[in-house]
Motif scaffolding. Structure first.
Motif, PDB file in Angstrom:
ATOM      1  N   UNK A   1       0.983  -1.042  -0.120  1.00 20.72           N
ATOM      2  CA  UNK A   1      -0.217   0.131  -0.475  1.00 20.72           C
ATOM      3  C   UNK A   1       0.535   1.040   0.034  1.00 20.72           C
ATOM      4  N   UNK A   2       2.065   1.310   0.744  1.00 20.91           N
ATOM      5  CA  UNK A   2       3.500   2.672   0.525  1.00 20.91           C
ATOM      6  C   UNK A   2       3.156   2.938  -1.396  1.00 20.91           C
ATOM      7  N   UNK A   3       2.904   2.730  -2.526  1.00 20.10           N
ATOM      8  CA  UNK A   3       2.690   4.116  -3.219  1.00 20.10           C
ATOM      9  C   UNK A   3       1.356   4.228  -3.612  1.00 20.10           C
TER      10      UNK A   3
ATOM     11  N   UNK B   1       5.903  10.533  10.029  1.00 18.66           N
ATOM     12  CA  UNK B   1       6.337   8.954   9.697  1.00 18.66           C
ATOM     13  C   UNK B   1       4.983   8.103  10.238  1.00 18.66           C
ATOM     14  N   UNK B   2       4.677   7.978  11.290  1.00 18.55           N
ATOM     15  CA  UNK B   2       3.579   7.375  11.573  1.00 18.55           C
ATOM     16  C   UNK B   2       2.101   7.841  10.721  1.00 18.55           C
ATOM     17  N   UNK B   3       1.981   8.751   9.883  1.00 21.37           N
ATOM     18  CA  UNK B   3       1.147   9.659   8.772  1.00 21.37           C
ATOM     19  C   UNK B   3       1.102   7.915   7.955  1.00 21.37           C
TER      20      UNK B   3
ATOM     21  N   UNK C   1      -0.504   4.050   4.793  1.00 21.21           N
ATOM     22  CA  UNK C   1       0.257   2.508   3.573  1.00 21.21           C
ATOM     23  C   UNK C   1      -0.941   1.198   4.029  1.00 21.21           C
ATOM     24  N   UNK C   2      -0.916   1.520   5.765  1.00 25.47           N
ATOM     25  CA  UNK C   2      -1.649   0.148   5.823  1.00 25.47           C
ATOM     26  C   UNK C   2      -2.982   0.589   5.806  1.00 25.47           C
ATOM     27  N   UNK C   3      -3.974   1.205   5.146  1.00 21.01           N
ATOM     28  CA  UNK C   3      -5.281   1.314   5.232  1.00 21.01           C
ATOM     29  C   UNK C   3      -5.491   1.280   3.180  1.00 21.01           C
ATOM     30  N   UNK C   4      -4.446   1.787   2.496  1.00 15.53           N
ATOM     31  CA  UNK C   4      -4.527   1.483   1.485  1.00 15.53           C
ATOM     32  C   UNK C   4      -4.464  -0.065   0.715  1.00 15.53           C
TER      33      UNK C   4
END
Length: 107
Positions: A48-50, A77-79, A84-87
């Motif tokens: 999900x990072x990209x 970094x927390x955001x 990325x986890x939500x994506x």
């Protein structure tokens, strides 16, 4: 009349499939957490990072500041990690929803 009713039914079924897919993805995440498979969760998060980075770049800073309440949220970094986890969960939910729709409407 009949065509609009059919479109309404298809949209409702798609929304229900997406909701079911997101629920299954969330249950898988909870199961991975309880079983201690944090390497798999990290791998899921990397998928999900990209999309998360793209949304952090494309959406204005004011949006992220108001949404999170954090100044300079795009560099936090927390955001980035949470987004990325939500994506990643959204991607898994969409894949499962497509599978459910294909399973339900197989001709």
């Amino acid at each position: 009349m009949m065509r609009s009713l059919m479109w309404w039914f298809i949209r409702l079924a798609a929304c229900l499939a997406l909701a079911l897919g997101l629920l299954v993805a969330l249950l898988v995440l909870v199961g991975l957490m309880f079983s201690g498979q944090f390497d798999l969760i990290k791998g899921l998060q990397l998928t999900g990072q990209p999309l998360a980075q793209l949304s952090l770049v494309l959406l204005p800073e004011v949006f992220w500041a108001r949404l999170t309440g954090v100044a300079n949220a795009a560099q936090n970094t927390d955001v980035q990690s949470f987004l990325s986890l939500c994506a990643a969960l959204g991607q898994v939910g969409l894949l499962l929803a497509l599978g459910f729709m294909r399973l339900w409407y197989r001709a």
